[in-house]
Design a protein around this motif. Structure first.
Motif, mmCIF file in Angstrom:
data_model
loop_
_atom_site.group_PDB
_atom_site.id
_atom_site.type_symbol
_atom_site.label_atom_id
_atom_site.label_comp_id
_atom_site.label_asym_id
_atom_site.label_seq_id
_atom_site.Cartn_x
_atom_site.Cartn_y
_atom_site.Cartn_z
ATOM 1 N N CYS A 54 0.734 -1.201 0.089
ATOM 2 C CA CYS A 54 0.081 -0.197 -0.053
ATOM 3 C C CYS A 54 0.770 1.127 0.056
ATOM 4 C CB CYS A 54 -0.710 0.161 1.361
ATOM 5 S SG CYS A 54 -1.876 1.350 1.520
ATOM 6 N N MET A 91 -7.316 4.496 7.985
ATOM 7 C CA MET A 91 -5.979 4.512 8.200
ATOM 8 C C MET A 91 -5.537 3.919 9.432
ATOM 9 S SD MET A 91 -3.182 5.318 6.617
ATOM 10 C CE MET A 91 -1.927 6.616 6.317
ATOM 11 N N GLU A 101 0.549 2.566 9.816
ATOM 12 C CA GLU A 101 1.423 2.893 8.642
ATOM 13 C C GLU A 101 0.658 2.842 7.512
ATOM 14 O OE1 GLU A 101 4.873 0.497 8.737
ATOM 15 O OE2 GLU A 101 4.994 0.600 11.001
ATOM 16 N N ILE A 102 -0.489 1.981 7.158
ATOM 17 C CA ILE A 102 -1.158 1.754 5.998
ATOM 18 C C ILE A 102 -2.512 1.766 6.104
ATOM 19 C CG2 ILE A 102 0.909 0.856 4.793
ATOM 20 C CD1 ILE A 102 -0.533 -1.899 5.104
ATOM 21 N N TYR A 103 -3.131 1.855 5.326
ATOM 22 C CA TYR A 103 -4.702 1.700 5.174
ATOM 23 C C TYR A 103 -5.146 0.018 5.699
ATOM 24 C CZ TYR A 103 -6.094 6.113 3.529
ATOM 25 O OH TYR A 103 -6.358 7.614 3.511
ATOM 26 N N ASN A 141 -0.580 4.361 0.306
ATOM 27 C CA ASN A 141 -1.259 5.443 1.108
ATOM 28 C C ASN A 141 -1.743 6.388 0.177
ATOM 29 O OD1 ASN A 141 -1.211 3.932 3.475
ATOM 30 N ND2 ASN A 141 0.831 5.159 3.966
ATOM 31 N N CYS A 142 -2.346 5.961 -0.816
ATOM 32 C CA CYS A 142 -2.855 7.031 -1.809
ATOM 33 C C CYS A 142 -4.041 7.622 -1.834
ATOM 34 C CB CYS A 142 -2.744 6.231 -3.585
ATOM 35 S SG CYS A 142 -3.883 5.068 -3.390
ATOM 36 N N ASP A 143 -4.778 7.024 -0.728
ATOM 37 C CA ASP A 143 -6.283 7.584 -0.181
ATOM 38 C C ASP A 143 -7.328 7.155 -1.413
ATOM 39 O OD1 ASP A 143 -4.977 8.697 2.030
ATOM 40 O OD2 ASP A 143 -4.619 10.435 0.533
ATOM 41 N N GLU A 194 -10.229 4.103 0.472
ATOM 42 C CA GLU A 194 -11.260 4.275 1.555
ATOM 43 C C GLU A 194 -12.419 5.024 1.146
ATOM 44 O OE1 GLU A 194 -10.859 6.475 5.900
ATOM 45 O OE2 GLU A 194 -9.676 7.449 4.199
ATOM 46 N N CYS A 196 -7.748 0.431 -6.841
ATOM 47 C CA CYS A 196 -6.386 0.484 -6.255
ATOM 48 C C CYS A 196 -5.384 0.396 -7.348
ATOM 49 C CB CYS A 196 -6.176 -0.967 -5.406
ATOM 50 S SG CYS A 196 -4.423 -0.922 -4.551
#
Length: 83
Positions: free
Chosen positions: A9, A26, A29-31, A11-13, A16, A54
């Motif tokens: 991951c 979140m 560290e990662i989702y 963490n590109c958001d 979510e 994703c």
């Protein structure tokens, strides 16, 4: 079968806001995905939206949370039931 997000991951958001059950959050560290809320989008969409959107393909089936389509649909009904 709940899903989970691997260490790849970035963490590109993106995932979510795609989750109709608000199962993605979140972590430290990662989702992460709450397996008690994840229905793999059963009842909402034809395929898991987090996987569809994703960009790094880091979402997989959780090996410890194997559920049938019927179980996922029952979870969907439980999560969306009005009190």
């Amino acid at each position: 079968m709940a899903l989970f997000i691997t260490e790849e991951c970035i963490n590109c958001d993106v995932c979510e806001p795609q989750c109709p059950n608000t199962a993605i959050y979140m972590g430290e560290e990662i989702y992460e995905i709450d397996p008690h809320l994840c229905t793999e989008c059963v009842g909402h969409h034809d395929e898991p939206q987090c996987i569809v959107f994703c960009p790094v393909e880091c979402i997989e089936i959780h090996p410890d949370h194997q559920e049938s389509q019927e179980q996922l649909l029952a979870k969907y009904h439980q999560l969306t039931a009005k009190n």
